[in-house]
Design an enzyme around this catalytic site. Structure first.
Site, PDB file in Angstrom:
ATOM      1  N   GLU A  77       0.822  -1.225   0.000  1.00 44.27           N
ATOM      2  CA  GLU A  77       0.000   0.000   0.000  1.00 44.27           C
ATOM      3  C   GLU A  77       0.849   1.265   0.000  1.00 44.27           C
ATOM      4  O   GLU A  77       0.331   2.345   0.286  1.00 44.27           O
ATOM      5  CB  GLU A  77      -0.899   0.028   1.247  1.00 44.27           C
ATOM      6  N   HIS A  96      -2.975   2.464   8.692  1.00 39.25           N
ATOM      7  CA  HIS A  96      -3.984   1.692   7.950  1.00 39.25           C
ATOM      8  C   HIS A  96      -4.146   0.322   8.594  1.00 39.25           C
ATOM      9  O   HIS A  96      -3.150  -0.325   8.938  1.00 39.25           O
ATOM     10  CB  HIS A  96      -3.540   1.544   6.498  1.00 39.25           C
ATOM     11  N   HIS A  98      -7.119  -3.293   9.070  1.00 41.01           N
ATOM     12  CA  HIS A  98      -8.350  -3.992   8.690  1.00 41.01           C
ATOM     13  C   HIS A  98      -9.121  -4.354   9.956  1.00 41.01           C
ATOM     14  O   HIS A  98      -9.541  -5.491  10.122  1.00 41.01           O
ATOM     15  CB  HIS A  98      -8.024  -5.263   7.902  1.00 41.01           C
ATOM     16  N   TYR A 117     -20.479  12.157  19.568  1.00 37.15           N
ATOM     17  CA  TYR A 117     -19.576  13.295  19.321  1.00 37.15           C
ATOM     18  C   TYR A 117     -18.161  12.850  18.968  1.00 37.15           C
ATOM     19  O   TYR A 117     -17.427  13.562  18.285  1.00 37.15           O
ATOM     20  CB  TYR A 117     -19.589  14.270  20.502  1.00 37.15           C
ATOM     21  N   HIS A 159     -12.507  -3.228   2.347  1.00 36.86           N
ATOM     22  CA  HIS A 159     -11.073  -3.301   2.654  1.00 36.86           C
ATOM     23  C   HIS A 159     -10.756  -3.024   4.130  1.00 36.86           C
ATOM     24  O   HIS A 159     -10.340  -3.936   4.834  1.00 36.86           O
ATOM     25  CB  HIS A 159     -10.328  -2.330   1.717  1.00 36.86           C
ATOM     26  N   TYR A 212      -8.811  21.997  20.778  1.00 36.23           N
ATOM     27  CA  TYR A 212      -7.962  21.132  21.595  1.00 36.23           C
ATOM     28  C   TYR A 212      -6.591  20.985  20.949  1.00 36.23           C
ATOM     29  O   TYR A 212      -5.616  20.685  21.593  1.00 36.23           O
ATOM     30  CB  TYR A 212      -8.550  19.704  21.706  1.00 36.23           C
TER      31      TYR A 212
HETATM   32 ZN   LIG Z   1      -5.042  -3.001   3.551  1.00 34.32          ZN
END
Ligand SMILES: [Zn+2]
Length: 216
Positions: A77, A96, A98, A117, A159, A212
């Site tokens: 990726e 990233h 899954h 929120y 994905h 913040y």
């Molecule tokens: Zn992936």
């Protein structure tokens, strides 16, 4: 960027990958992280389980896509990571994974609406779903960059989830919260669906979160 900073980034990337495993956000070798390193990018390698990852395994990729001889193969990726870091000067790291509930919603093509929120940690009133494209492709990099426009988090259709953040620690924290919000939304879908917060209220919350700053 000096050698010390690069070394610290590499170390923290290995720790964040392990933390994703420990927190149940990731299993096996599916997740990946990256961090801006001067003009270049560090990205986690392909196919190394988090428990075996060390600082020296991270792959330094130059803006032209070149890598040092002897580098491990980078995550498949890496183009998606590079595309986000290129487009977003406010972003220093990409996380990233899954994770189960975020991926469940992504597979069902269901964005997370303004039902709590804390959805706003993703940088918007909802967490969108980036359209599907094959993993590792330029098309996926493009759809994910577009979905993240002005945001910190998105789901990726069929994905997983993707987080763009000022730094690795903030990225990990957002990914963890997105997974929690995904689990809550999934649960509400079994009991008739959530009631939603008004747009005006979400705008107020988004402003509060901005003030913040980078609190983590
Ligand atoms: Zn992936």
């Amino acid at each position: 960027m000096g050698a010390t900073n690069e070394g610290a980034l590499r170390q923290r990337m290995a720790e964040v990958m392990k933390a994703m495993d420990d927190k149940g956000l990731n299993r096996g070798t599916s997740g990946n992280v990256s961090a801006r390193c001067g003009e270049a990018m560090l990205v986690s390698p392909s196919g190394v389980p988090a428990s075996h990852l060390a600082a020296e395994h991270m792959v330094l990729i130059q803006p032209d896509g070149s890598m040092a001889p002897g580098s491990l193969k980078p995550s498949s990726e890496w183009r998606m990571h590079q595309g986000i870091l290129d487009r977003r000067p406010d972003v220093g790291a990409v996380v990233h994974c899954h994770s189960r509930y975020a991926t469940t919603l992504a597979v069902a093509n269901k964005p997370i609406p303004a039902m709590h929120y804390m959805v706003a940690v993703g940088g918007g009133a909802s967490v969108p779903v980036a359209p599907y494209a094959t993993f590792g492709s330029m098309e996926l990099a493009a759809t994910v960059v577009d979905a993240l426009d002005g945001r910190y988090a998105a789901l990726m259709a069929n994905h997983g989830q993707i987080v763009a953040a000022p730094n690795l620690d903030y990225g990990l924290a957002i990914a963890e919260e997105i997974e929690e919000q995904a689990a809550i939304y999934w649960g509400t879908l079994a009991i008739g669906g959530p009631t939603l917060l008004a747009d005006e209220e979400m705008n107020t919350i988004l402003q509060r979160f901005k003030s913040y700053g980078q609190r983590r």
